[in-house]
Design an enzyme around this catalytic site. Structure first.
Site: not given
Ligand code: GDP
Ligand code: MN
Length: 391
Positions: A109, A197
């Site tokens: 992530y 993101e």
């Protein structure tokens, strides 16, 4: 303003971030035809909606052949997709993005955002990327590491490398992740983004990295610096109601409560919503009528609130100033009510420029409302009506 996955990836690619080869399609036939342009042995079909959580809800499907791509696309397009992040009504899927499937050896992530406490840009990273990331991070915030970045956008590869090591990214993945982080940071600063993101950030066996999923949010207040995104704002990227509001010079955010609030000024809007919550109520929206908004535009904005079935009572809290006088808002209000089919009870607090005149005007229009001089009293009354349903 949240951008869909394919737009987010398109932007990232411009800054050197590796993305899978993909094509957008608005029909199953188009999905089949366009995936033939992609050199791949396996495809992924991905519903394009604003929300995430698609992987766990049928919005991301693998397909081995172009005709299987068509079948998966037909299951998604024209239907509403409900995910953990959409709310129970879900979001309409108008298009799918078809990509080459990546052979993922490790999922991480990575995101860039602003720290809520000090306003500094931060790089966030976790070795536990993928569909379970949000839940895992909620249970254990320690799986995410933060690095404050210089706000001038300089990117110190060494510092980021050390940070990735500390975050638990293995040595053989680090160069790939740094390459993606560098491009993502460029895209973040150059576009006045509030969020970039990448989840998952996938690393292949050979150590090369690719952004398998991406999401960019742009700062709506900086859009004037990016004329290139102007048509995005009017292109289904904004919530329908937010867009109508923007077109009418009103900042509007839908919330989950049942008290519709009509307020001029963002500060007064925040204060009003805080007071509602403190009094045990729950606002249905945030509204900020800008100083240049006309009464007809205000009528549009209030009309949207009246159409919302969850709004049980409307609270008008206006402090008339030099630009937006109370009578302008009252006029807009009267127009909206005279047009509306649904007329929930109204609590009014008008103060400042032309307050007395505005109240007179509302009475003359034979509108039913309760007026209070103090903001606190008006809020309490609105909360009471919302709770009991009685006027
Ligand atoms: P989200 O659930 O809305 O965040 O959608 P994602 O784009 O992140 O996809 C969900 C999950 O599908 C990912 O976390 C991956 O596990 C998987 N996935 C998506 N694309 C690929 C791909 O190209 N290859 C592989 N192996 N998995 C993929
Ligand atoms: Mn994802």
């Amino acid at each position: 303003m949240n951008l869909s996955e394919h737009l987010s990836k398109e932007i990232l690619a411009q800054y050197g971030v590796a993305i899978p080869t993909g094509r957008l399609a608005t029909s199953p036939e188009e999905a089949e035809a366009r995936c033939r342009e992609i050199e791949a042995t396996k495809y992924v079909v991905k519903a394009q909606i604003g929300a995430g959580g698609r992987g766990l809800s049928g919005g991301v499907k693998f397909a081995a052949t172009p005709s299987a791509v068509r079948t998966e696309a037909a299951r998604m397009i024209g239907k509403r997709l409900v995910t953990e992040q959409t709310g129970s009504a879900g979001e309409m899927v108008n298009s799918v993005y078809v990509e080459e499937a990546i052979e993922i050896a490790a999922s991480y992530y990575l995101s860039l955002a602003f720290d809520q406490h000090d306003g500094q840009p931060v790089l966030l990273c976790s070795a536990k990327g993928g569909v379970e990331f949000e839940q895992a991070a909620q249970m254990d915030p320690d799986i995410v590491s933060h690095l404050t970045l210089p706000s001038d956008g300089t990117f110190d590869e060494e510092a980021v490398g050390a940070f990735l090591e500390k975050s638990g990214i293995p040595a053989n993945s680090r160069d790939g992740v740094i390459a993606i982080a560098k491009g993502a940071a460029k895209a973040f600063f150059a576009n006045d983004a509030t969020l970039v993101e990448i989840n998952p950030l996938a690393v292949r066996k050979d150590g090369s990295a690719v952004a398998v999923d991406a999401k960019i949010s742009l700062d709506g207040n900086a859009l004037f610096r990016h004329p290139e995104y102007e048509d995005l704002a009017s292109d289904g990227q904004l919530d329908e109601l937010e867009r109508i509001a923007q077109d009418n010079d009103i900042n509007f955010v839908r919330m989950s409560g049942n008290i519709g609030v009509v307020v001029n000024g963002a500060g007064l809007g925040l204060a009003t919503n805080d007071m509602i919550v403190d009094a045990g109520g729950s606002p249905a929206n945030f509204m900020d009528i800008r100083t240049t908004t006309t009464s007809l535009q205000i009528a549009k904005g209030i009309g949207m609130l009246l159409q919302d079935d969850s709004v049980r009572v409307v609270l008008v809290n206006v402090h008339g100033g030099g630009m937006t006088a109370c009578d302008t808002v009252a006029e807009g209000f009267a127009i909206a009510y005279s047009r509306a089919k649904r007329k929930p009870p109204v609590v009014v607090r008008l103060a400042g420029t032309n307050a007395v005149w505005a109240l007179e005007m509302l009475k003359n229009r034979r509108l039913e409302f309760e007026a209070f001089d103090e903001m606190g009293e008006a809020v309490e009354r609105a909360v009471e009506i919302a709770r009991t349903g009685r006027v």
